[in-house]
Design a protein around this motif. Structure first.
Motif, PDB file in Angstrom:
ATOM      1  N   ALA A 227      25.470  23.327  59.925  1.00 19.07           N
ATOM      2  CA  ALA A 227      24.739  22.192  60.503  1.00 19.07           C
ATOM      3  C   ALA A 227      25.619  21.347  61.429  1.00 19.07           C
ATOM      4  N   GLY A 228      26.890  21.738  61.590  1.00 14.13           N
ATOM      5  CA  GLY A 228      27.746  21.060  62.564  1.00 14.13           C
ATOM      6  C   GLY A 228      28.648  19.977  61.993  1.00 14.13           C
ATOM      7  N   ASP A 229      28.739  19.887  60.668  1.00 19.07           N
ATOM      8  CA  ASP A 229      29.632  18.920  60.021  1.00 19.07           C
ATOM      9  C   ASP A 229      31.090  19.338  60.304  1.00 19.07           C
ATOM     10  N   THR A 230      31.843  18.490  60.993  1.00 13.75           N
ATOM     11  CA  THR A 230      33.183  18.871  61.473  1.00 13.75           C
ATOM     12  C   THR A 230      34.134  19.193  60.327  1.00 13.75           C
ATOM     13  N   LEU A 231      34.131  18.337  59.321  1.00 14.35           N
ATOM     14  CA  LEU A 231      35.044  18.532  58.195  1.00 14.35           C
ATOM     15  C   LEU A 231      34.728  19.835  57.449  1.00 14.35           C
ATOM     16  N   ALA A 232      33.439  20.069  57.183  1.00 15.18           N
ATOM     17  CA  ALA A 232      33.021  21.299  56.499  1.00 15.18           C
ATOM     18  C   ALA A 232      33.337  22.518  57.371  1.00 15.18           C
ATOM     19  N   ARG A 233      33.141  22.369  58.670  1.00 12.82           N
ATOM     20  CA  ARG A 233      33.405  23.473  59.611  1.00 12.82           C
ATOM     21  C   ARG A 233      34.879  23.885  59.572  1.00 12.82           C
ATOM     22  N   GLU A 234      35.753  22.889  59.554  1.00 11.60           N
ATOM     23  CA  GLU A 234      37.194  23.182  59.508  1.00 11.60           C
ATOM     24  C   GLU A 234      37.553  23.960  58.245  1.00 11.60           C
ATOM     25  N   LEU A 235      37.023  23.499  57.139  1.00 15.07           N
ATOM     26  CA  LEU A 235      37.318  24.147  55.860  1.00 15.07           C
ATOM     27  C   LEU A 235      36.757  25.572  55.842  1.00 15.07           C
ATOM     28  N   TRP A 236      35.526  25.725  56.331  1.00 15.65           N
ATOM     29  CA  TRP A 236      34.879  27.040  56.350  1.00 15.65           C
ATOM     30  C   TRP A 236      35.642  27.996  57.278  1.00 15.65           C
ATOM     31  N   ASP A 237      36.006  27.503  58.470  1.00 18.21           N
ATOM     32  CA  ASP A 237      36.729  28.352  59.429  1.00 18.21           C
ATOM     33  C   ASP A 237      38.076  28.789  58.866  1.00 18.21           C
ATOM     34  N   ASP A 238      38.766  27.859  58.195  1.00 14.66           N
ATOM     35  CA  ASP A 238      40.062  28.194  57.585  1.00 14.66           C
ATOM     36  C   ASP A 238      39.868  29.278  56.515  1.00 14.66           C
ATOM     37  N   THR A 239      38.812  29.117  55.696  1.00 15.54           N
ATOM     38  CA  THR A 239      38.523  30.083  54.635  1.00 15.54           C
ATOM     39  C   THR A 239      38.218  31.455  55.234  1.00 15.54           C
ATOM     40  N   MET A 240      37.402  31.473  56.299  1.00 20.56           N
ATOM     41  CA  MET A 240      37.048  32.748  56.931  1.00 20.56           C
ATOM     42  C   MET A 240      38.268  33.404  57.578  1.00 20.56           C
ATOM     43  N   ALA A 241      39.176  32.580  58.126  1.00 23.47           N
ATOM     44  CA  ALA A 241      40.392  33.134  58.740  1.00 23.47           C
ATOM     45  C   ALA A 241      41.239  33.841  57.681  1.00 23.47           C
ATOM     46  N   LEU A 242      41.355  33.228  56.498  1.00 27.72           N
ATOM     47  CA  LEU A 242      42.150  33.824  55.417  1.00 27.72           C
ATOM     48  C   LEU A 242      41.474  35.082  54.867  1.00 27.72           C
ATOM     49  N   LEU A 243      40.144  35.008  54.700  1.00 27.94           N
ATOM     50  CA  LEU A 243      39.394  36.166  54.216  1.00 27.94           C
ATOM     51  C   LEU A 243      39.493  37.313  55.226  1.00 27.94           C
ATOM     52  N   GLY A 244      39.337  36.984  56.502  1.00 27.82           N
ATOM     53  CA  GLY A 244      39.420  37.998  57.557  1.00 27.82           C
ATOM     54  C   GLY A 244      40.782  38.660  57.597  1.00 27.82           C
ATOM     55  N   GLN A 245      41.816  37.859  57.372  1.00 25.61           N
ATOM     56  CA  GLN A 245      43.190  38.373  57.333  1.00 25.61           C
ATOM     57  C   GLN A 245      43.366  39.343  56.161  1.00 25.61           C
ATOM     58  N   ALA A 246      42.833  38.967  54.993  1.00 25.91           N
ATOM     59  CA  ALA A 246      42.948  39.837  53.813  1.00 25.91           C
ATOM     60  C   ALA A 246      42.179  41.137  54.029  1.00 25.91           C
ATOM     61  N   VAL A 247      40.962  41.049  54.573  1.00 23.27           N
ATOM     62  CA  VAL A 247      40.156  42.265  54.796  1.00 23.27           C
ATOM     63  C   VAL A 247      40.838  43.154  55.837  1.00 23.27           C
ATOM     64  N   THR A 248      41.444  42.542  56.849  1.00 22.33           N
ATOM     65  CA  THR A 248      42.184  43.315  57.858  1.00 22.33           C
ATOM     66  C   THR A 248      43.313  44.106  57.203  1.00 22.33           C
ATOM     67  N   ASP A 249      44.083  43.463  56.330  1.00 18.00           N
ATOM     68  CA  ASP A 249      45.178  44.154  55.638  1.00 18.00           C
ATOM     69  C   ASP A 249      44.637  45.327  54.816  1.00 18.00           C
ATOM     70  N   LEU A 250      43.512  45.094  54.121  1.00 16.60           N
ATOM     71  CA  LEU A 250      42.924  46.161  53.303  1.00 16.60           C
ATOM     72  C   LEU A 250      42.459  47.324  54.177  1.00 16.60           C
TER      73      LEU A 250
END
Ligand SMILES: [Zn+2]
Length: 327
Positions: A227-250
């Motif tokens: 919905a465009g909440d900046t604080l939530a967006r930052e947290l979500w993007d950070d989480t997705m970056a870490l998840l994406g990094q882990a899936v890439t390694d796998l």
């Protein structure tokens, strides 16, 4: 050849117990989901679980179960059928769950790590059907993983292989339940997304729609981010970056045909899938990246129950093979 009978599937989660009869076509019948009253201790929770099993079996109307399949988070010993000390169930030390279930239902039982069961369910009946090499990550109370290698379930030496939640994504970072610092689970489990949101709200005075909620959960974070909440967006993007990094390694390690993402956090759908896919496409080694399909679980919320059912169905086939009629 005898027709394969239905089986009973029991899934022991940190927040809920899920029980169903599963027929050989992978369909569930008489599904019951009730809360895990962890504070009551293992004996009371197991009595509740078995009562749900009897109720499900009676309600399903597909006949008596030929075997029981049990899925639970680790650590556990699949070989001996003992829960040695699941991280999500404090105080459950050396619980002989297979012997208890076998006694309660009068049929053979089998135990696997929940994500190991889930990858079997997805491989047999869901999004990884037909894939020779398939990985499964569950993002729920914790983060678990399972793998199919060369068309077969990879269990590890005692059934604890595939702990993809405990790959390190931020060395020296948040403390994980396993004792290390910086594991994927410490960032991307539903529980930890919520904890991190609360921490961020406490230390950051920016306005956020999350502040209006009495209790912030992971699904609120993804919804607010969308919905465009900046604080939530930052947290979500950070989480997705870490998840994406882990899936890439796998993907680099296994060169899988498919990576399946399941568990409650993946109810956020494209908001989770698209960034992870994008990171894998950009970051994985070229041949592996091109080959790996990253997708959401095909069995949805029933994945662990169907997985436990698939285990028990395999057990009935193996029992049958050992019987005189098949020799
Ligand atoms: Zn860990």
């Amino acid at each position: 050849m005898a027709t394969q009978q239905p089986v009973l599937a029991l899934d022991i989660g940190g927040t809920k117990l899920a029980v169903a009869m599963v027929t050989p076509d992978g369909r569930t019948h008489g599904l019951i989901v009730e809360p895990t009253d962890k504070h009551r201790g293992p004996d009371a929770v197991i009595a509740h679980l078995f009562d749900m099993g009897h109720r499900s079996s009676a309600a399903a109307g597909v006949g008596a179960p030929a075997a029981v399949g049990i899925s639970c988070g680790g650590p556990l010993d699949a070989e001996t059928g003992v829960l040695t000390g699941p991280l999500h169930l404090p105080g459950w030390i050396d619980v002989p769950i297979v012997a208890m279930a076998s006694e309660a239902f009068g049929v053979p039982a089998v135990l696997e790590n929940d994500a190991t069961a889930a990858v079997l369910g997805e491989h047999r009946f869901g999004a990884a059907r037909g894939a020779d090499i398939a990985l499964y990550l569950t993002l729920s109370t914790g983060v678990g993983g399972g793998s199919i290698i060369d068309g077969r379930l990879h269990r590890g030496a005692a059934g604890n292989g595939g702990e993809f939640g405990h790959v390190m994504v931020r060395p020296g970072g948040r403390r994980c339940e396993c004792g290390r610092h910086g594991c994927l689970e410490a960032y991307a489990s539903g529980t930890n997304i919520a904890v991190r949101a609360n921490e961020l709200l406490a230390e950051d005075d920016r306005p956020s729609s999350l502040r209006d909620l009495p209790l912030v959960r992971a699904e609120h974070v993804s919804a607010a981010a969308a919905a465009g909440d900046t604080l939530a967006r930052e947290l979500w993007d950070d989480t997705m970056a870490l998840l994406g990094q882990a899936v890439t390694d796998l993907v680099n390690v296994f060169e899988p045909h498919v990576v399946v993402l399941g568990g409650g956090v993946t109810r956020s759908g494209a908001l989770l899938l698209e960034p992870v896919r994008d990171i894998v496409r950009r970051s994985a080694m070229p041949p592996a990246a091109a080959r790996a399909t990253v997708t959401l679980a095909g069995l949805g919320d029933e994945v662990c129950v169907v997985g436990a059912g698939a285990l028990a169905l395999d057990l009935t086939v193996n029992l049958d093979l050992k019987g005189p009629a098949r020799v």
